[in-house]
Every structure is written in C-alpha cells, then in structure tokens.
Design a protein around this motif. Structure first.
Motif, PDB file in Angstrom:
ATOM      1  N   UNK A 199     -36.819 -55.527  -6.166  1.00 38.10           N
ATOM      2  CA  UNK A 199     -35.856 -56.353  -6.893  1.00 38.10           C
ATOM      3  C   UNK A 199     -35.071 -57.281  -5.973  1.00 38.10           C
ATOM      4  N   UNK A 200     -34.876 -56.865  -4.710  1.00 39.62           N
ATOM      5  CA  UNK A 200     -34.143 -57.719  -3.770  1.00 39.62           C
ATOM      6  C   UNK A 200     -35.035 -58.716  -3.040  1.00 39.62           C
ATOM      7  N   UNK A 201     -36.347 -58.668  -3.303  1.00 42.16           N
ATOM      8  CA  UNK A 201     -37.266 -59.619  -2.694  1.00 42.16           C
ATOM      9  C   UNK A 201     -37.675 -59.313  -1.278  1.00 42.16           C
ATOM     10  N   UNK A 202     -37.169 -58.199  -0.701  1.00 43.99           N
ATOM     11  CA  UNK A 202     -37.503 -57.856   0.673  1.00 43.99           C
ATOM     12  C   UNK A 202     -38.766 -57.006   0.723  1.00 43.99           C
ATOM     13  N   UNK A 203     -39.532 -57.198   1.808  1.00 46.13           N
ATOM     14  CA  UNK A 203     -40.790 -56.477   1.950  1.00 46.13           C
ATOM     15  C   UNK A 203     -40.543 -54.988   2.136  1.00 46.13           C
TER      16      UNK A 203
END
Length: 358
Positions: A199-203
């Motif tokens: 959800x936070x877009x981090x890998x």
C-alpha cells in the motif's frame, strides 16, 4: 608494488572472490547447514521447537549468500531436502523420514494450510529481485552506478536483454524482469515507480516471494483462510497446541491409518491409535469457537464456554502423549492420572496466558 598473490579459494565477507564451478563453490552452504542440524537432536525436540529452529536458524544460513548470488537449483534442492528431513525427523537407523505432507504444501503461508516455510530457490530469486528494483527506481550506490554505466548505457532496464559476456549476477537480475514488471507500476505525474503489492508503494521481498509463487498460492484449500488465521492467531493457545491443530486439520498426525497408506499393515512403524480419532471436522472446530463467543464469565478453574477451545487443545495434546506412552513406552492406561494431569495443565496455562477480552 608489494602486493601479495591472492589464493584461488580466497573469500571476502564470507563469499569466494574467484568462482569456478557453482556446485563446488557453494557446497559450503550445505555443509554449514549440516553442521547446524547435526548439533540439534531432532528426535528429542517437539514439533514447536523444531519449527522455531528451522525458521530462526536453518533458513538464515544461506540468506547472506542468496542476496548477491543466484544459487544453483541443485544446491537449493539439497538445502530444502536437509530441512525437510529435519522437520519430519530422521529415523534412528538413518533411513529417510516419512513425509506425511508435500513440501510444496508446507512451503505456503499459515493461512493456506502451510507452515510459512520458504523454498530456498524461490526465496533466492525474491532476494535478487530487490537489486532489479533498486536499479529501476534509480537508487544511488557505487555498485548500482557501475551496473548502470556498464549495462544500461542509453537504454532502459526493461528493454535490456542479457548478452553472452554479461556477468552471471547481471544475467540473474535480468531473469527477474518479468516478476518486477508484474509488481511494478509507473506513475507518470509523479515520475516514479511504485510496488503495487504494498500500500505504501515500497518494495518488499516478502511480497516478491508471494508474487513469484502466485499460481501455487492460489490453489484451493479445503480449510478456509479464516479458520487458519484464527488458529494461528489465538492468544490463549501455546505454540505446540497450535501446531497440534495444524496436524489434525491437515491430516499429518502419524496415526496408524496415515502410516498404513504408505507402508504395509505389518509395518513396525505403525502407531496404534484406536483410542484417538484425528478426524475432527471443521464443523466441530467452529462449534468450539461459537462457545467461546458467548458472553459468559466462567470461574477460573471451571471449563466455561470461553475456555472450551483451550481446554480441548490441552486435552488433545495430553491424550496424544498418553496414548503414545502406552503404545511405545509400555505404560498402563490410568484414566485418573490422565484426568488429573489434564486439569493441572489447563489450570497452569490459565495462570500464564492472557484472558480473552469480554
């Protein structure tokens, strides 16, 4: 210049500087794991303790090397085989253990009838995919700058194809483009890549592993996901109680019927469990939880509705131990002693575990 010659088998930070044959160079991973497993007496450990050792130690042995090197599939298979044998327990005569559940099924999340184990090959690829993500998102480091200058001159990452003279490491990163493409999403307005499974877009390496095994993890399971989440997340059960329920629901208890499906009836390994039925239905488990949901206030020493699941877990655990002690230890059936032990064990657990919120 006063420089000394480096030996062919020299290593730096635990990894070989010069590689010849991957199979030979990375046998040390198998040897390290063997040395760990040899020090653990698998046959004297409970399943709960074995599970903790595998996740905290055995899986951690090759992780450092897997972050920068694509390990041969044969080495990964050996690592999986060692851990699988340790989990099921090697027989006293050195024979291979009886595996009552497929390794692919065990290497699933706990919500999918597995134990949360990771297959070494798939986990290796998930770790390497982070390098591709860092290159894709423009992360700055000396190593990534060298890769960009050497392999990505006037070209984009997803448009690059491996060449014969490329390094093994770079070829390994490029082999994971399809995985990264499936999880990556480019935002034109913000001019950045985001990892869609988060959800936070981090890998996330964990979600890269899940994405790589998407087809295997989407197989239908007989037990609903909600049931497994409730079993593993129950705050009033000890770890070995939860594992007992996993064995019951996944049909992996070494009962006579289960072993006879793999060996002949006269097999000396058969366990007589006529006094214990492992066929606890899903409806029975849901009934126990429906009792817990009632808003009653039982006394501490009484088995009220809210404690029914805990009491049943203690009963099953001690009943299984008592039957095995009768079958293999030569002890006699003593119901009074068994009931007293169940009551004492239940009362002790009541004292140390948190109470269910009203």
């Amino acid at each position: 210049m006063g420089l000394s010659r480096i030996a062919p088998n020299s290593s730096y930070l635990g990894l070989l500087l010069f590689r010849t044959s991957q199979k030979k160079d990375f046998n040390f991973l198998v040897e390290q794991l063997d040395s760990k497993l040899a020090g653990w007496k698998a046959r004297t450990l409970s399943k709960a303790k074995t599970l903790i050792l595998i996740k905290s130690v055995a899986f951690a042995v090759p992780t450092y090397s897997m972050q920068t090197i694509k390990i041969l599939a044969t080495i990964c298979s050996k690592l999986d085989a060692r851990i699988r044998s340790f989990w099921w327990g090697t027989s006293s005569n050195g024979w291979n253990p009886i595996c009552l559940k497929a390794w692919d099924a065990i290497c699933k999340s706990k919500s999918q009838c597995g134990l949360g184990f990771h297959k070494r090959r798939d986990f290796n690829l998930a770790l390497l995919s982070k390098w591709g993500w860092n290159i894709l998102t423009g992360m700055n480091s000396l190593c990534l700058s060298v890769f960009r200058a050497r392999y990505l001159h006037n070209t984009k990452f997803f448009e690059t194809n491996p060449k014969v003279r490329d390094s093994r490491f770079w070829k390994a990163i490029l082999s994971l483009k399809e995985l990264l493409w499936e999880g990556a999403y480019y935002i034109v307005g913000d001019d950045q890549w985001v990892w869609t499974p988060m959800s936070n877009g981090k890998f996330s390496t964990r979600y890269a592993y899940l994405l790589y095994n998407k087809l295997r993890f989407t197989e239908n399971n007989q037990i609903p996901k909600e049931i497994w989440l409730k079993v593993w997340g129950h705050k009033r059960l000890l770890p070995h109680h939860k594992l007992n329920w996993w064995q019951f629901l996944s049909n992996t208890f070494p009962t006579r019927e289960k072993l006879n499906s793999r060996f002949w009836l006269a097999s000396p390994w058969s366990i007589r469990t006529k006094l214990l039925s492992c066929c606890f239905s899903l409806e029975g488990l849901q009934f126990l939880w429906s009792l817990e949901a009632r808003d009653n206030s039982p006394n501490r020493m009484d088995v009220g509705d809210q404690n029914s699941f805990l009491f049943t877990s203690v009963l099953l655990d001690l009943l299984w131990q008592h039957i095995n002690s009768i079958t293999h230890g030569g002890t006699s059936l003593d119901l009074a002693f068994l009931f007293e032990k169940i009551s004492k064990n239940y009362a002790d657990i009541e004292d140390i575990l948190p109470r269910a919120s009203p």
